[in-house]
Design a protein around this motif. Structure first.
Motif, short mmCIF file in Angstrom:
data_model
loop_
_atom_site.label_atom_id
_atom_site.label_comp_id
_atom_site.label_asym_id
_atom_site.label_seq_id
_atom_site.Cartn_x
_atom_site.Cartn_y
_atom_site.Cartn_z
N ASN A 139 -20.16 3.52 23.64
CA ASN A 139 -20.59 2.23 24.03
C ASN A 139 -21.90 2.50 25.19
O ASN A 139 -23.07 2.01 25.04
CB ASN A 139 -19.81 1.19 24.65
N LEU A 142 -24.89 4.44 23.58
CA LEU A 142 -25.57 3.50 22.55
C LEU A 142 -26.78 2.87 23.24
O LEU A 142 -27.80 2.50 22.50
CB LEU A 142 -24.58 2.61 21.94
N GLY A 143 -26.81 2.76 24.51
CA GLY A 143 -28.01 2.37 25.45
C GLY A 143 -28.79 3.45 25.87
O GLY A 143 -29.69 3.06 26.82
N ALA A 165 -19.00 1.00 15.45
CA ALA A 165 -20.07 0.13 16.14
C ALA A 165 -21.19 0.85 16.45
O ALA A 165 -22.41 0.61 16.38
CB ALA A 165 -19.50 -0.04 17.35
N ALA A 166 -21.18 2.10 16.48
CA ALA A 166 -22.24 3.29 16.70
C ALA A 166 -23.09 2.99 15.62
O ALA A 166 -24.36 3.24 15.19
CB ALA A 166 -22.02 4.45 16.93
N ARG A 168 -23.17 0.92 13.21
CA ARG A 168 -24.10 -0.30 13.19
C ARG A 168 -25.41 -0.39 13.69
O ARG A 168 -26.19 -1.36 13.47
CB ARG A 168 -23.25 -1.56 13.23
N LYS A 169 -25.23 0.54 14.70
CA LYS A 169 -26.75 0.47 15.61
C LYS A 169 -27.74 1.19 14.61
O LYS A 169 -28.89 1.23 15.09
CB LYS A 169 -26.60 1.15 16.93
N LEU A 171 -27.71 4.25 14.24
CA LEU A 171 -27.80 5.65 14.62
C LEU A 171 -27.01 6.69 13.71
O LEU A 171 -25.80 6.47 13.15
CB LEU A 171 -27.11 5.67 16.03
#
Length: 390
Positions: A139, A142-143, A165-166, A168-169, A171
């Protein structure tokens, strides 16, 4: 691999769970008699059949560079991820608390060094064998402006949502070593896999021991795909051969515990005719337990850790070493750069998985390297070899 605290054992090759150890529900423990109990929930017959078929497949790719090769590759498009470099590559690592992962990470770092003109920053985060820490690590990454994310999951199911989740970014995510329960990563990189390892070891042990003899199966911890599938394949072989699996015990990767387990079974049964292991970290300890008891060492499997290979050669053991090569740690870096160039990559990216036998043992025993080094590092052409790995 070496003696570790329980918290660090979660990062042994595919080893992580919060389930009980000895006598876990998917495996019999001592005193269950012939047979290996019910099959693991991880067992998928179609995947088992595919992996066994790959054992005989010819790889495609550069000769002498198995970390760039692939078995029966199915290529996927990556044009949407293409962007100009240099790149920031981020890596969420399950852990570094055993020699296999330490050798692998040194190999990965050296691979990064060969691409310094293209990789401006390499960010590594060590989850220390803790699921929740790795979830937080991903998490956080991701930023951080990563251009690609490499993940070696601590456990399979628990890390799946973080990987999703990664993805969906937007990436590009590359998973290697251990898998997750999602198809969203651009590619999943590993050698043939657990079924291949478990099958090769179990077939050897059953063929070299007397028919119907007693086998002791030594595992590390339950709950991760690569080890569960190793045991699943072994179960198939053992049940087919009709051997008497007198125990399936979890060693926690601890040599002292391993020796105690083996000694207990020698005391209980007098003779053990074969030893199967889902990872070779404590193979040396198992051998020593037989020697300490004044018993011949039965047919046994280990891995390509040099202490076992040297013991095998010196003691003239009846042994085999299916491998899970540490050269696979090179491939995610190569894959990340290909993806960021918009080149096709295999998915899954199945690497060759060699086996060390009596016939080729001498090729891999290297007295100049440390005992906990792994022979299949694929690192001899990398910057800093051999000093970096000592």
């Amino acid at each position: 691999m070496t003696v570790l605290a329980v918290s660090t054992l979660l990062v042994l090759v595919g080893c992580a769970t919060d389930e009980p150890t000895t006598g876990a529900s998917d495996s019999p423990s001592a005193g269950t008699g012939p047979g290996t109990g019910k099959q693991s929930k991880f067992f998928v017959r179609a995947d088992y059949d595919k992996q066994l078929a790959l054992l005989d497949a010819a790889p495609t790719g550069p000769a002498g560079k198995p970390w760039e090769q692939a078995l029966n590759p199915a290529m996927v498009e990556t044009a949407k991820f293409a962007k100009p470099g240099p790149y920031k590559i981020c890596f969420s690592n399950a852990g570094l608390n055993n020699p296999w992962r330490q050798v692998g990470f040194k190999t990965m770092q050296a691979e990064v060094d060969t691409h310094r003109g293209r990789i401006s920053e390499f960010v590594h985060v060590d989850a220390e064998g803790k699921d929740q820490k790795q979830i937080a690590d991903i998490n956080d990454l991701l930023g951080k402006g990563c251009h690609a994310l490499i993940v070696s999951p601590n456990t399979t199911a628990t890390l799946t949502p973080a990987v999703e989740a990664a993805c969906r970014k937007g990436l590009p995510v590359i998973v290697f070593d251990r898998g997750v329960d999602t198809s969203c990563p651009v590619t999943f990189i590993n050698p043939i896999g657990g079924y291949g390892f478990g099958h090769v070891a179990a077939e050897f042990v059953t063929q070299k021991m007397k028919r119907g003899g007693k086998v002791l199966a030594l595992r590390i911890l339950p709950g991760v795909d690569v080890l569960e599938t190793r045991w699943s394949a072994a179960k198939v072989a053992f049940d087919k051969a009709g051997v008497d699996v007198v125990g399936v015990e979890f060693t926690d990767g601890d040599p002292a515990k391993t020796k105690k387990i083996v000694n207990d079974y020698i005391q209980r049964y007098g003779t053990i005719d074969g030893v199967w292991m889902d990872a070779g970290a404590v193979a040396g300890a198992a051998v020593e337990a037989f020697e300490d008891a004044g018993k011949p060492v039965p047919p046994i499997n280990g891995e390509d850790q040099l202490d076992f290979l040297k013991l095998w050669k010196d003691k003239k053991l009846t042994a085999i070493a299916p491998t899970y090569p540490t050269y696979q740690w090179r491939t995610p870096i190569i894959a990340a750069l290909k993806i960021l160039d918009g080149e096709q990559v295999p998915n899954p990216w199945k690497l060759p998985q060699p086996t060390i036998t009596q016939d080729n043992l001498d090729e891999y025993v290297d007295s100049a390297m440390p005992p906990l080094h792994y022979a299949m590092c694929g690192c001899t052409d990398l910057p800093g070899y051999p000093r970096r790995w000592k």
